[in-house]
Design an enzyme around this catalytic site. Structure first.
Site, PDB file in Angstrom:
ATOM      1  CE  LYS A 230      -3.852   6.564   2.704  1.00 52.76           C
ATOM      2  NZ  LYS A 230      -5.223   6.205   2.931  1.00 52.76           N
TER       3      LYS A 230
ATOM      4  CG  ASP B 107       0.711  18.969  21.609  1.00 52.46           C
ATOM      5  OD1 ASP B 107      -0.514  19.098  21.729  1.00 52.46           O
ATOM      6  OD2 ASP B 107       1.388  18.202  22.319  1.00 52.46           O
TER       7      ASP B 107
ATOM      8  CG  HIS C  75      -6.752   8.248  -0.275  1.00 54.60           C
ATOM      9  ND1 HIS C  75      -5.388   8.169  -0.473  1.00 54.60           N
ATOM     10  CD2 HIS C  75      -7.219   6.983  -0.442  1.00 54.60           C
ATOM     11  CE1 HIS C  75      -5.048   6.935  -0.765  1.00 54.60           C
ATOM     12  NE2 HIS C  75      -6.129   6.188  -0.755  1.00 54.60           N
TER      13      HIS C  75
ATOM     14  CE  LYS D  42      -1.294   4.955  -0.932  1.00 52.28           C
ATOM     15  NZ  LYS D  42      -1.695   3.866  -1.723  1.00 52.28           N
TER      16      LYS D  42
ATOM     17  CG  ASP E 182      19.455  10.997  -9.276  1.00 48.89           C
ATOM     18  OD1 ASP E 182      19.200   9.999  -9.976  1.00 48.89           O
ATOM     19  OD2 ASP E 182      19.636  12.138  -9.749  1.00 48.89           O
TER      20      ASP E 182
ATOM     21  CG  HIS F 296      -2.058   0.940   1.158  1.00 49.31           C
ATOM     22  ND1 HIS F 296      -2.233   1.953   2.071  1.00 49.31           N
ATOM     23  CD2 HIS F 296      -3.075   1.064   0.271  1.00 49.31           C
ATOM     24  CE1 HIS F 296      -3.307   2.645   1.770  1.00 49.31           C
ATOM     25  NE2 HIS F 296      -3.841   2.140   0.680  1.00 49.31           N
TER      26      HIS F 296
END
Length: 955
Positions: free
Chosen positions: A780, A785, A778, A450, A455, A448
């Protein structure tokens, strides 16, 4: 019988790809590139690691041009062999070549053998063909008439003067091009094409060894019975570096295996550990590599040098949160809210690539555009990768291989099409898919992650796949119809066309396009072409091999906006992300039989010692501390880790004022049966602690109003959608384990002063009709604080957090600097990077740009918390009145849901009045409906395919 180490390559039905699979298609270097390598006098570029065969065939010297090799023989070791008579002397030779230093240990007989081989080679050159050995003849003519003598007149010289004499002898040989470039001399010096590549770190110990086959610690790779009873010995060139070692076929220029250093690294010598005389067992998490040396001393020397090189390596121990990488101070980093800025910066960074591009995605759409509106194909992903591949950049792509068949439970991502399309663009583009479900016995879990690394110095990562539907900006448009542009009004590439809420009448794209070609884009104003215009709850993607054919009717169906976050990192943090990719790539190549061939290269991680030499910097990057986190298991990466989950728990427990969560899922609160991650429990405990201490503390949670599965919500949604809703409601408010139930047990209705649960929605006009749609969250992300945040690919559920299921990546970014701010009505020292991220999120959600009276500086003040909740409440009420939109708190049963669909909506009966009331909408924030379908058992029925699979799939 020996175990075969090299299996058949993958067979594909695409003819052009098949031709390449059966060829060792290492792209050749131009003569100019070879000449530059031959004349290099500082270091070998990292480029040579991908062209070892071409460099060798091009006769590029292993030693750097014009750079002297100096030697010192200054210490000796005397030891006895097993013979009762012989006493051997071992000489330590210290060598320096430019910025590289190393040592070799040789006996006197090795000097004798070198001298004899050089003399024979000199004599033979007089009888070999003139043309083929012209260069060596020229070097030979430049030599003095006689080679330096090894023996001299006094062969009985004292032992104390022998090291000095050998030093002078070796030094005189190294001053002559003919002698120092002789292959026997290079083997004497332990030199290879990988010795002087600065980005691979210091030159370590190298040399020929015998390698025993087998030893993989992954189920399915060893022979039936045990590899100790079924193996063969192969002569290989072993190379030790500061964070890994490898063995290769030196003459063929092929790297066969790379062993990364990790906390399980052990180097053990002796028959007890190897069942072999003069054996060395080198062990990490995925392999027990057994090699055989020529003597006990040589075996001990390998052990000593590997330990010496690995001693400063960061990856030999677990770090904070039991992670593989430590926090990297003073890392240049940048966050992105939405895909528009992320894709634009990524496109510019890809243009800067000189050596490697690493991409790993759950889903990748080759034909997506990174800058919009697209007026040509220049910024199309597959075109960018093709362009860089043509320039010699190695492009390596790892894709999740979805489960096919009638029980397919993922979206239609067609990874096989993505692989074939990319690999058909250029031989320098290599794509592997994983897992092989049958051989690995992995059917339920997914890769999952991404991430894009360039380089190994700049790495983009987060929740945004390089796929359809992901591009969006803070306008969250519902419509994308053609608008006529005069030539003078044509936007520049990458500019954003804001069509506002009132989109133009439906018009087809003014081009003659085919299923795989968008046609002439000169006057294009659309932001989402073909499949990119999506509403996947209305209709899932299909026919992805026809990318420029619309998936839904954009003149009738609004698109579903996509809210997501991502980051970019430089230097050592980027090296950590790239190292994770290298580990996964090599693991996939080793684990999957059809990839275990020379067509797919073994990748090498760059050394962290050169990480601060940045080739370029993404504009807008700021300094902070960055720690790379991951969820990984033996099936996915060959190692085990759940540092993302540990970091979430730690950040929540140690937050002092607030946490802000945006996540695609919210499935937590461990019961020891169905749910195991403890994020929800940490939230409850932190709120209860604040309540008992009578301190102000806020929790903001933003999640999608509906799960991202195809289904008609007017009829209750599909079984997949209901299954996810069941576990989300079980986490939030239904059942004894839910957050609100546990809070109410201690504080009754006062829970509303601590936590707010919201979703996102927007509206527009499509043609003559008013439309609304939820904004699919979508993201995450966790902010705490105004001083730190976590962004990655990991959802709040067991799949992402436990480590033993889906593979994930995330980063914990902590501000090191402080800027003045406010917290709870008092002065507060906030982190500048985190503060800017939180304010950007709140600004858009509350519509603060159009409402200057909204002060988003203080995230926990009573006034702000009231504004937050009243804005969400007002927006929710207006949408319910005008659109009767789902989900809603007023619908508790399927019967009530069916009755609602027959009631006329205000947006249809009185559109002008509806438009007037919509003017009161502020931002995009709405309350999450806590009572939607409260009377319905949302667990899929026993007869459904969703119920037949393990419940862990939904959690």
């Amino acid at each position: 019988m020996a175990c075969p180490e090299e299996e058949k390559v993958e067979v594909t039905l695409v003819p052009r790809l098949m031709r390449r699979l059966y060829s060792h298609d290492e792209s050749s270097l131009t003569q100019d590139e070879l000449d530059c390598l031959k004349l290099n006098n500082e270091e070998h570029p990292f480029l040579v690691t991908h062209h070892l065969r071409a460099v060798r065939e091009g006769e590029v010297p292993l030693l750097l041009h014009g750079t002297p090799v100096t030697c010192r023989v200054h210490s000796t070791e005397r030891y006895t062999t097993r013979s009762k008579v012989r006493v051997c002397t071992l000489y330590t030779v210290w060598l320096t070549h430019g910025q590289f230093t190393w040592t070799v240990k040789r006996k006197y007989k090795h000097f004798q053998e070198l001298h004899r081989d050089l003399y024979k080679h000199k004599i033979l050159l007089h009888f070999l063909p003139l043309g083929r050995y012209a260069a060596q003849r020229q070097q030979l003519e430049a030599m003095t008439e006689e080679m330096p003598t090894l023996h001299g007149a006094n062969r009985a010289r004292r032992a104390s003067s022998k090291p000095k004499y050998l030093e002078e002898y070796l030094g005189s040989l190294l001053e002559n091009d003919f002698c120092r470039n002789y292959h026997g001399m290079l083997e004497f010096l332990d030199v290879s094409l990988l010795s002087f590549v600065k980005d691979l770190g210091p030159k370590g110990l190298e040399g020929f060894i015998l390698k025993r086959s087998g030893g993989h610690r992954i189920q399915g790779l060893n022979c039936i019975g045990h590899d100790q009873f079924c193996y063969r010995w192969s002569r290989r060139w072993l190379v030790a570096k500061d964070s890994f070692l490898l063995y290769m076929k030196r003459e063929a220029g092929e790297i066969s295996f790379v062993l990364l250093f990790d906390p399980e690294l052990k180097v053990q010598v002796g028959r007890r550990f190897t069942d072999t005389k003069y054996g060395v067992c080198i062990q990490n998490f995925t392999r027990n590599l057994v090699i055989k040396c020529s003597s006990y001393r040589q075996a001990q020397w390998w052990k000593h040098e590997i330990h010496r090189l690995a001693e400063p390596c960061d990856f030999l121990k677990e770090h904070r949160f039991q992670g593989f990488a430590p926090p990297r101070e003073d890392t240049l980093t940048k966050w992105y809210v939405n895909g528009s800025g992320y894709f634009s910066d990524l496109a510019d960074a890809l243009e800067q690539a000189k050596e490697e591009i690493f991409i790993t995605d759950w889903w990748l759409s080759p034909e997506m555009f990174l800058k919009r509106p697209a007026t040509d194909n220049y910024w199309r992903l597959d075109e960018i990768l093709k362009r860089k591949a043509e320039q010699g950049v190695k492009v390596c792509v790892l894709l999740y291989k979805e489960v096919l068949g009638k029980y397919k439970l993922t979206l239609a991502i067609d990874s096989d099409y993505s692989k074939r399309t990319l690999m058909d663009r250029h031989p320098n583009i290599k794509v592997m898919r994983h897992p092989d479900h049958v051989s690995s016995i992995v059917f339920l879990w997914a890769h999952h992650e991404k991430m894009v690394a360039i380089d190994q110095s700049v790495a983009f990562m987060g929740g945004i796949d390089l796929a359809y539907g992901r591009w969006d900006d803070s306008h969250y448009r519902l419509t994308d119809l053609c608008a006529a542009l005069t030539p003078s009004a044509r936007p520049e590439t990458g500019d954003v066309v804001d069509q506002g809420s009132d989109g133009p009448a439906s018009q087809p794209l003014a081009t003659e396009q085919t299923s795989t070609d968008p046609g002439d884009l000169t006057d294009n104003t659309q932001l989402w072409l073909g499949k990119d215009y999506s509403n996947f709850i209305n209709k899932d993607w299909d026919q992805l091999d026809h990318p420029f054919e619309d998936n839904i009717d954009r003149s009738k169906v609004p698109r579903m906006p996509w809210r997501d976050l991502a980051t970019v990192h430089h230097g050592k943090a980027a090296r950590d992300l790239a190292r994770h990719f290298v580990q996964r790539w090599n693991f996939t190549k080793m684990f999957t039989n059809k990839h275990n061939n020379n067509f797919y290269p073994c990748l090498l991680p760059k050394s962290h010692s050169t990480a601060d030499c940045l080739p370029f910097v993404v504009p807008g990057s700021k300094q902070a501390s960055v720690q790379v986190l991951r969820s990984a298991d033996r099936w996915s990466t060959g190692t085990c880790e759940s540092s993302i989950h540990n970091a979430y728990i730690h950040t929540i427990e140690n937050s002092e004022h607030y946490i802000y969560i945006e996540n695609q899922f919210f499935i937590s609160c461990a019961d020891g049966k169905n749910i195991h991650n403890g994020i929800g429990d940490a939230i409850v405990n932190r709120i209860l602690r604040a309540h008992s201490e009578q301190k102000k503390y806020r929790v903001y949670v933003v999640i999608p109003l509906l799960p991202g599965f195809e289904g008609n919500i007017n009829e209750g949604g599909g079984n997949s959608m209901q299954a996810i809703l069941h576990f989300i409601y079980r986490t939030i408010c239904r059942g004894d384990f839910s957050i609100l139930a546990r809070l109410k047990a201690h504080m009754q209705d006062q829970w509303s002063q601590y936590i707010s649960l919201c979703g996102l929605r927007t509206h527009s006009q499509l043609g003559q009709s008013l439309v609304t749609e939820l904004i699919y969250v979508h993201s995450k992300m966790l902010i705490a604080d105004d001083r730190c945040y976590i962004i990655g690919s990991a959802n709040i559920n067991d799949r992402s957090m436990l480590g033993s299921r889906d593979s994930e990546l995330a980063v914990l970014v902590e501000d090191l600097e402080r800027v003045p701010s406010r917290m709870g009505g008092e002065l507060y020292q906030a982190g500048p990077v985190t503060l800017a991220l939180r304010k950007e999120c709140f600004r858009v959600l509350l519509g603060a740009d159009s409402e200057p009276v909204i002060d988003i500086q203080d995230p926990i003040g009573d006034e702000f918390f009231e504004v937050w909740n009243k804005t969400a409440e007002s927006n929710t009420r207006i949408y319910d009145v005008i659109f009767q939109c789902l989900p809603t708190d007023s619908i508790h049963s399927l019967r009530a849901l069916k009755e609602l669909t027959s009631v006329a909506r205000l947006c249809e009966t009185h559109p002008e009045r509806a438009r007037k009331e919509l003017e009161a909408i502020k931002g995009i924030l709405v309350h999450f409906p806590l009572h939607f379908l409260a009377e319905v058992d949302l667990i899929p029925p026993l007869s459904s395919k969703e119920r037949m699979i393990p419940m862990e799939v939904w959690t």
